[in-house]
Each structure stands twice: as C-alpha cells, then as structure tokens.
Design an enzyme around this catalytic site. Structure first.
Site, PDB file in Angstrom:
ATOM      1  N   ALA A 121      33.927  19.578  57.425  1.00 43.60           N
ATOM      2  CA  ALA A 121      34.339  18.480  56.529  1.00 43.60           C
ATOM      3  C   ALA A 121      33.237  17.974  55.602  1.00 43.60           C
ATOM      4  O   ALA A 121      33.489  17.094  54.797  1.00 43.60           O
ATOM      5  CB  ALA A 121      34.866  17.318  57.371  1.00 43.60           C
ATOM      6  N   TYR A 166      36.150  39.634  56.543  1.00 43.58           N
ATOM      7  CA  TYR A 166      36.819  38.410  56.083  1.00 43.58           C
ATOM      8  C   TYR A 166      38.333  38.635  56.042  1.00 43.58           C
ATOM      9  O   TYR A 166      39.112  37.809  56.526  1.00 43.58           O
ATOM     10  CB  TYR A 166      36.274  38.065  54.695  1.00 43.58           C
ATOM     11  CG  TYR A 166      36.690  36.715  54.169  1.00 43.58           C
ATOM     12  CD1 TYR A 166      36.194  35.540  54.715  1.00 43.58           C
ATOM     13  CD2 TYR A 166      37.566  36.613  53.090  1.00 43.58           C
ATOM     14  CE1 TYR A 166      36.560  34.297  54.213  1.00 43.58           C
ATOM     15  CE2 TYR A 166      37.940  35.382  52.578  1.00 43.58           C
ATOM     16  CZ  TYR A 166      37.437  34.224  53.146  1.00 43.58           C
ATOM     17  OH  TYR A 166      37.803  33.003  52.639  1.00 43.58           O
ATOM     18  N   LYS A 206      41.036  36.587  58.166  1.00 43.60           N
ATOM     19  CA  LYS A 206      41.988  35.696  57.488  1.00 43.60           C
ATOM     20  C   LYS A 206      43.424  36.225  57.609  1.00 43.60           C
ATOM     21  O   LYS A 206      44.372  35.436  57.634  1.00 43.60           O
ATOM     22  CB  LYS A 206      41.589  35.530  56.022  1.00 43.60           C
ATOM     23  CG  LYS A 206      40.256  34.798  55.837  1.00 43.60           C
ATOM     24  CD  LYS A 206      40.320  33.372  56.339  1.00 43.60           C
ATOM     25  CE  LYS A 206      39.073  32.582  56.058  1.00 43.60           C
ATOM     26  NZ  LYS A 206      39.151  31.171  56.435  1.00 43.60           N
TER      27      LYS A 206
HETATM   28  N1  LIG Z   1      36.092  28.933  48.150  1.00 51.73           N
HETATM   29  C1  LIG Z   1      37.079  29.786  48.073  1.00 51.73           C
HETATM   30  O1  LIG Z   1      37.337  30.376  47.000  1.00 51.73           O
HETATM   31  C2  LIG Z   1      37.942  30.085  49.264  1.00 51.73           C
HETATM   32  C3  LIG Z   1      39.006  30.964  49.069  1.00 51.73           C
HETATM   33  C4  LIG Z   1      39.838  31.258  50.149  1.00 51.73           C
HETATM   34  C5  LIG Z   1      39.607  30.679  51.383  1.00 51.73           C
HETATM   35  N2  LIG Z   1      38.545  29.836  51.551  1.00 51.73           N
HETATM   36  C6  LIG Z   1      38.352  29.276  52.906  1.00 51.73           C
HETATM   37  O2  LIG Z   1      38.280  27.867  52.855  1.00 51.73           O
HETATM   38  C7  LIG Z   1      37.430  27.388  53.907  1.00 51.73           C
HETATM   39  C8  LIG Z   1      36.354  26.491  53.308  1.00 51.73           C
HETATM   40  O3  LIG Z   1      35.645  27.273  52.370  1.00 51.73           O
HETATM   41  P1  LIG Z   1      34.616  26.668  51.325  1.00 51.73           P
HETATM   42  O4  LIG Z   1      34.741  27.491  50.098  1.00 51.73           O
HETATM   43  O5  LIG Z   1      34.727  25.199  51.272  1.00 51.73           O
HETATM   44  O6  LIG Z   1      33.282  27.140  52.039  1.00 51.73           O
HETATM   45  P2  LIG Z   1      31.852  26.498  52.200  1.00 51.73           P
HETATM   46  O7  LIG Z   1      31.559  25.555  51.081  1.00 51.73           O
HETATM   47  O8  LIG Z   1      30.954  27.653  52.455  1.00 51.73           O
HETATM   48  O9  LIG Z   1      32.039  25.622  53.536  1.00 51.73           O
HETATM   49  C9  LIG Z   1      32.295  26.256  54.763  1.00 51.73           C
HETATM   50  C10 LIG Z   1      32.437  25.189  55.822  1.00 51.73           C
HETATM   51  O10 LIG Z   1      32.638  25.836  57.100  1.00 51.73           O
HETATM   52  C11 LIG Z   1      31.677  25.339  58.026  1.00 51.73           C
HETATM   53  N3  LIG Z   1      31.285  26.373  58.992  1.00 51.73           N
HETATM   54  C12 LIG Z   1      30.921  27.647  58.721  1.00 51.73           C
HETATM   55  N4  LIG Z   1      30.587  28.274  59.868  1.00 51.73           N
HETATM   56  C13 LIG Z   1      30.767  27.381  60.881  1.00 51.73           C
HETATM   57  C14 LIG Z   1      30.587  27.432  62.286  1.00 51.73           C
HETATM   58  N5  LIG Z   1      30.136  28.524  62.923  1.00 51.73           N
HETATM   59  N6  LIG Z   1      30.848  26.315  63.001  1.00 51.73           N
HETATM   60  C15 LIG Z   1      31.276  25.199  62.394  1.00 51.73           C
HETATM   61  N7  LIG Z   1      31.459  25.071  61.069  1.00 51.73           N
HETATM   62  C16 LIG Z   1      31.204  26.154  60.327  1.00 51.73           C
HETATM   63  C17 LIG Z   1      30.483  24.955  57.165  1.00 51.73           C
HETATM   64  O11 LIG Z   1      29.659  24.074  57.866  1.00 51.73           O
HETATM   65  P3  LIG Z   1      28.062  23.966  57.483  1.00 51.73           P
HETATM   66  O12 LIG Z   1      28.021  23.131  56.229  1.00 51.73           O
HETATM   67  O13 LIG Z   1      27.471  23.271  58.638  1.00 51.73           O
HETATM   68  O14 LIG Z   1      27.581  25.348  57.263  1.00 51.73           O
HETATM   69  C18 LIG Z   1      31.175  24.351  55.952  1.00 51.73           C
HETATM   70  O15 LIG Z   1      31.531  23.009  56.219  1.00 51.73           O
HETATM   71  C19 LIG Z   1      36.871  28.633  54.604  1.00 51.73           C
HETATM   72  O16 LIG Z   1      37.635  28.913  55.745  1.00 51.73           O
HETATM   73  C20 LIG Z   1      37.062  29.715  53.555  1.00 51.73           C
HETATM   74  O17 LIG Z   1      37.158  30.986  54.124  1.00 51.73           O
HETATM   75  C21 LIG Z   1      37.703  29.527  50.530  1.00 51.73           C
END
Ligand SMILES: NC(=O)c1ccc[n+]([C@@H]2O[C@H](COP(=O)([O-])OP(=O)(O)OC[C@H]3O[C@@H](n4cnc5c(N)ncnc54)[C@H](OP(=O)(O)O)[C@@H]3O)[C@@H](O)[C@H]2O)c1
Length: 241
Positions: free
Chosen positions: A9, A151, A155
């Site tokens: 979050a 990934y 997913k």
């Molecule tokens: N951005 C996109 O285009 C996109 C597209 C499709 C799906 N998504 C999905 O949306 C979600 C959020 O993505 P985002 O783009 O916001 O990514 P992000 O900015 O890289 O943030 C990822 C989040 O996941 C947390 N996290 C990662 N590994 C973890 C672990 N082992 N334990 C607990 N927390 C963990 C991180 O915590 P820390 O800050 O502590 O590392 C961070 O809060 C993900 O599931 C991603 O796959 C994103």
C-alpha cells in the site's frame, strides 16, 4: 464501515487504492514490506485525513509472514471485510537461460504469497457481511508478454485462483474478482526499456499509459457490493497486441 486490507500500500497502484478507499470512508489495514519511511508517510497522511488505519509489515514471499497477516489485522480491528491482493513483483528474462531461483521468487511472491494470504483471510472474511476479494493480476497473465515467463505464469495462476474461489465460495456471499491492468505508470513500468514502452503504447488503443488512480477506481468498484463475480477486468486502454 468496512475494514479492508491492502497489500503493497505504500507506492504505485496499492497507494492509489489505499487513497481511494480512504476517500470512501473505509477502515484501512495498510500493508508494506520494508520501506519504513514510506509507511510512516502514509500513516501520517491517513491521520491527517482522519482515516482509521493501522500499518502491518510482512514479506509475502515468506510463508509464515503471509499466513500471519490477516490474523494480525483481525486482532487489531476485530474484523476483516475485504482483501486487496495487490503486492507483486516482476523479473523479466529469457526463459531458457533464466535461473530457477529467479522465476521461483516471482511465483513465491505473486502466486504463493497471494494464495497463502487469501487462505489465512478466509475464516475472517466468512464473518463479514459483504466480503470481497480483489486480486491484482495483469494483462501479462491473460496474454503472456515477451520476457515475462515467470510473471505470466504467476498472474495467469491468479486468474485461476480468482475463478476457483469465486465459484467455490460465491454461495456464501463472498465476491472474488481480478483486475488485469495493462501499462500503468509506476516504478514497475519505469524499469522497462524505452523501445518496449513505445511498443506497448503503440498497441494500446488509447495511445497512452494508464494512471494508478484509474486502476484504483476499478478496484474500489469491485469491492462494492454487487453482481460482478469471477471476472478478470482488463484496465488496459484497449491493448491489442
Ligand atoms: N504497473 C503496471 O503496469 C502493472 C500492470 C499489471 C499489473 N500490475 C500489478 O499491480 C501490482 C502493483 O504494481 P505496481 O506497478 O504498483 O508495482 P510497484 O510500484 O513495483 O509496487 C509493488 C508493491 O508490491 C510490494 N511487494 C513486492 N514484493 C513484496 C513482498 N515480497 N512482500 C510484500 N510486499 C511486496 C512492494 O512493496 P515494497 O515497496 O516494500 O517493495 C510494493 O508496495 C503488482 O501486483 C503488479 O504485478 C502492475
């Protein structure tokens, strides 16, 4: 007032989801992994906005920590009404040369982390009036993208998990849906090479990246009581490659 656990979050999509749910008047269990300073900033913002909240630290790739988290939330708030499984990672590489430990880490975090957390949340959700789960999948899980073998597997697995949970527990009133974002501007997509970013944008009907608030709005809607069940909602600007 519903109590919602949002994983990951403190930044990106998860932060936008937390802000949207705060606006809607929910009580928030805000999960983070390790960035204490970002967590403190988020807590200060929520306090300023007078949003009831608490912070929870856990590495969801760790089996024990993932399984313990929902119980900690229920112990703190006395309830857990909804769960947003947002935390996730990517690690792109060529499948044939990718070390097993690298793709295992992606699966451990995205797929097993979400399964363990959800498993542990079920007894608490069962006591809620309008329980709901939203699982953050990805367009990569619908149509595996180049270099994203781990990934895509994780997913895609989450879409299966969503459908199974929705079918198995729908009769109890539990609503389970997934969101599959396309290219959203966050730290995760900032790592991509410019050529790849351009390739994705060229294949996106709206010809622009998505904003975290646009994904958060969809998550918010899916958490609201309603008739949407077992779906994977694409928030991808009409991506068609
Ligand atoms: N951005 C996109 O285009 C996109 C597209 C499709 C799906 N998504 C999905 O949306 C979600 C959020 O993505 P985002 O783009 O916001 O990514 P992000 O900015 O890289 O943030 C990822 C989040 O996941 C947390 N996290 C990662 N590994 C973890 C672990 N082992 N334990 C607990 N927390 C963990 C991180 O915590 P820390 O800050 O502590 O590392 C961070 O809060 C993900 O599931 C991603 O796959 C994103």
């Amino acid at each position: 007032m519903r109590t919602v656990l949002v994983t990951g979050a403190t930044r990106g999509i998860g932060l936008a989801v937390a802000r949207r749910l705060a606006q809607a008047g929910h009580q928030l269990a805000l999960h983070y992994r390790g960035d204490e300073s970002a967590a403190r900033d988020l807590a200060a913002e929520m306090s300023r906005r007078e949003v009831p909240h608490a912070l929870f630290r856990a590495d969801i790739a760790d089996a024990a920590e993932a399984a313990a988290l929902p119980g900690q939330v229920a112990a703190r708030f006395g309830r857990l009404d909804a769960l947003v499984n947002n935390a996730g990672i990517t690690d792109d590489a060529v499948f044939l040369t990718m070390p097993q430990e690298r793709y295992a880490r992606v699966l451990r975090t995205n797929l097993l982390g979400t399964m363990r957390l959800t498993h542990a949340a079920m007894p608490h959700l069962a006591k809620a009036e309008a329980p709901a789960i939203v699982i953050m999948s990805s367009l990569g899980g619908v149509a595996g993208k180049e270099g994203q073998v781990a990934y895509a597997a994780s997913k895609g697995g989450l879409i299966g998990l969503t459908q199974w949970l929705a079918a198995r527990y729908g009769h109890t009133g539990l609503r389970v849906n997934a969101v599959a974002p396309g290219f959203i501007e966050t730290d995760m997509t900032r790592q991509l090479k410019p050529a790849m970013t351009q390739h994705i944008l060229d294949g996106t009907a709206l010809r622009r990246a998505g904003r975290v608030e646009e994904v958060a709005e969809t998550v918010f809607q899916l958490l609201e009581p309603g008739y949407v069940q077992a779906t994977t909602l694409r928030v991808d600007g009409g991506f068609n490659r």
